[in-house]
Design a protein around this motif. Sequence first.
Motif, short mmCIF file in Angstrom:
data_model
loop_
_atom_site.label_atom_id
_atom_site.label_comp_id
_atom_site.label_asym_id
_atom_site.label_seq_id
_atom_site.Cartn_x
_atom_site.Cartn_y
_atom_site.Cartn_z
N ARG A 1 0.82 -1.21 0.00
CA ARG A 1 0.00 0.00 0.00
C ARG A 1 0.85 1.26 0.00
O ARG A 1 0.38 2.33 -0.39
CB ARG A 1 -0.97 0.00 1.18
N SER A 2 2.10 1.16 0.40
CA SER A 2 2.99 2.32 0.40
C SER A 2 3.21 2.86 -1.02
O SER A 2 3.60 4.02 -1.20
CB SER A 2 4.34 1.97 1.04
N LEU A 3 2.98 2.02 -2.04
CA LEU A 3 3.09 2.47 -3.43
C LEU A 3 2.08 3.57 -3.75
O LEU A 3 2.25 4.33 -4.71
CB LEU A 3 2.88 1.30 -4.39
N LEU A 4 1.03 3.66 -2.93
CA LEU A 4 -0.02 4.63 -3.18
C LEU A 4 0.28 5.99 -2.55
O LEU A 4 -0.58 6.88 -2.54
CB LEU A 4 -1.36 4.10 -2.67
N GLY B 1 -2.92 6.01 3.18
CA GLY B 1 -3.48 6.01 4.53
C GLY B 1 -2.43 5.92 5.61
O GLY B 1 -2.76 5.95 6.79
N GLU B 2 -1.16 5.83 5.22
CA GLU B 2 -0.09 5.72 6.21
C GLU B 2 0.37 7.09 6.72
O GLU B 2 0.59 7.27 7.91
CB GLU B 2 1.10 4.95 5.60
N SER B 3 0.48 8.05 5.83
CA SER B 3 0.88 9.39 6.25
C SER B 3 -0.32 10.28 6.55
O SER B 3 -0.20 11.27 7.27
CB SER B 3 1.74 10.04 5.16
N ASP B 4 -1.46 9.94 5.99
CA ASP B 4 -2.68 10.73 6.20
C ASP B 4 -3.84 9.76 6.39
O ASP B 4 -4.33 9.17 5.43
CB ASP B 4 -2.94 11.64 5.00
N ALA B 5 -4.25 9.59 7.62
CA ALA B 5 -5.30 8.61 7.93
C ALA B 5 -6.66 8.98 7.36
O ALA B 5 -7.56 8.14 7.28
CB ALA B 5 -5.42 8.43 9.44
N SER B 6 -6.82 10.23 6.94
CA SER B 6 -8.12 10.66 6.38
C SER B 6 -8.15 10.55 4.87
O SER B 6 -9.16 10.89 4.25
CB SER B 6 -8.42 12.11 6.80
N PHE B 7 -7.05 10.10 4.25
CA PHE B 7 -6.97 9.96 2.79
C PHE B 7 -7.31 11.27 2.06
O PHE B 7 -7.92 11.26 1.00
CB PHE B 7 -7.89 8.85 2.30
N GLY B 8 -6.92 12.39 2.67
CA GLY B 8 -7.12 13.68 2.04
C GLY B 8 -8.48 14.31 2.28
O GLY B 8 -8.68 15.49 1.95
N PHE B 9 -9.42 13.58 2.83
CA PHE B 9 -10.77 14.12 3.01
C PHE B 9 -10.78 15.29 4.00
O PHE B 9 -11.56 16.24 3.85
CB PHE B 9 -11.72 13.02 3.47
#
Length: 300
Positions: free
Chosen positions: A152-155, A160-168
Motif C-alpha cells: 500500500r505504500s506504493l499509493l 493512509g499511512e501518512s494521512d489517515a483521512s486519505f485527504g478528506f
Amino acid sequence: MAGNKDSDGGWRRFLWNSEKGEFLGRTGCSWFKIFMFYLIFYGCLAGIFIGTIQAMLLTLSNYKPTYQDRVAPPGLSHTPRSLKSEIAFNRSDKSTYEKYVKSLEDLLHPYTDELQTEQMKFEDCGVTPDSYKDRGSAEAEAGQRMACRFYRSLLDKCSGESDASFGFKEGKPCLIVKLNRIVNFRPRAPDNHSLPEAVQNIQMANVIPIHCKNKREGEEDKVGEIQYYGMGQGFPLQYYPYYGKRLHPQYLQPLVAIHFTNVTQNQEVRIECKVYGANIDYSEKDRYQGRFEVKFTITS
C-alpha cells in the motif's frame, strides 16, 4: 329431508364403499397401480433431470469459467463508492466522510506489508511495470499459484499511512481504483495514437494507463490538478493473468490511487476516469465498463 339424507349418504359412499371395497372411487388394487405409475413417471423425470445436470457438470472446470462470451472485460471500479456515485462531504465535519475513510481502509487492509510475508504464497515482482507473469494454465496440476506483492505504500499520499483521512480532512480526497478480476484475462497495452495527449507521455509498454478529466465541457478549472499514485500511473501487466479463487486465493490486484488536490469546493464537480488498453472497450449500457463517473460535492 330425504333428498339431503340421500345426498349425505352419496358422499359417504364415495369416501368409502363397503360393498365394493372402494376408497374415493378406487379399489386398493387400482390405487396401487396409479401410485406405481406416478412413481415410475416422476422417477424417470427426476433421472433425466439429474442426468442432464451431471452431463453439464462434466463439461465445467473447477478452476476457470468454461464460457466467458457474455463477459465484457473489464469493469473499472473505485473506492469509496456511494449511491449514484456521488461523494459529498464537509471537510470540517469528520462524521460526513468517516464512511469513505472506512471503505478505503477495508480495501487496503489485505495490502498491509505484514500480510504479504509468506514466501510460499507471495513473491516480489518488481517496482516498475513489467510483462505478464505466466504461471502456467488455469488448471490444478501446478497447485496454487504465487501472487505478486503489492504494498500500500506504493499509493504514496493515498496509502493512509501518512494521512489517515486519505485527504478528506483537507478537502483533497483520494479514490482508489482497480480493474475487476476476470480469470485468465490479459489486458494489452494501448496504441499510443489512441490515447489523450495527457497520457501519451507515459511509458506504456507494460502498463494499462488511467486518466481522469472533467465530464462537462469547460469545467477543467473546477477539477484542478490530479495526481496518480501506484506503479507506472496505471495497472502493470506482471499482475496478470488472474487464476481464480481456488488457484490464486491470495491474489492482490494492482491498485491506482487518484488524488484530487484542488477540486472546487461548494460546487458540484463531475469527473470521468478511463483506462486505456488494446482489448478494453466502453459501453453506453454499462457505465463501469472500462470507465466510471463520479460526482464530488465538497463543502467547508
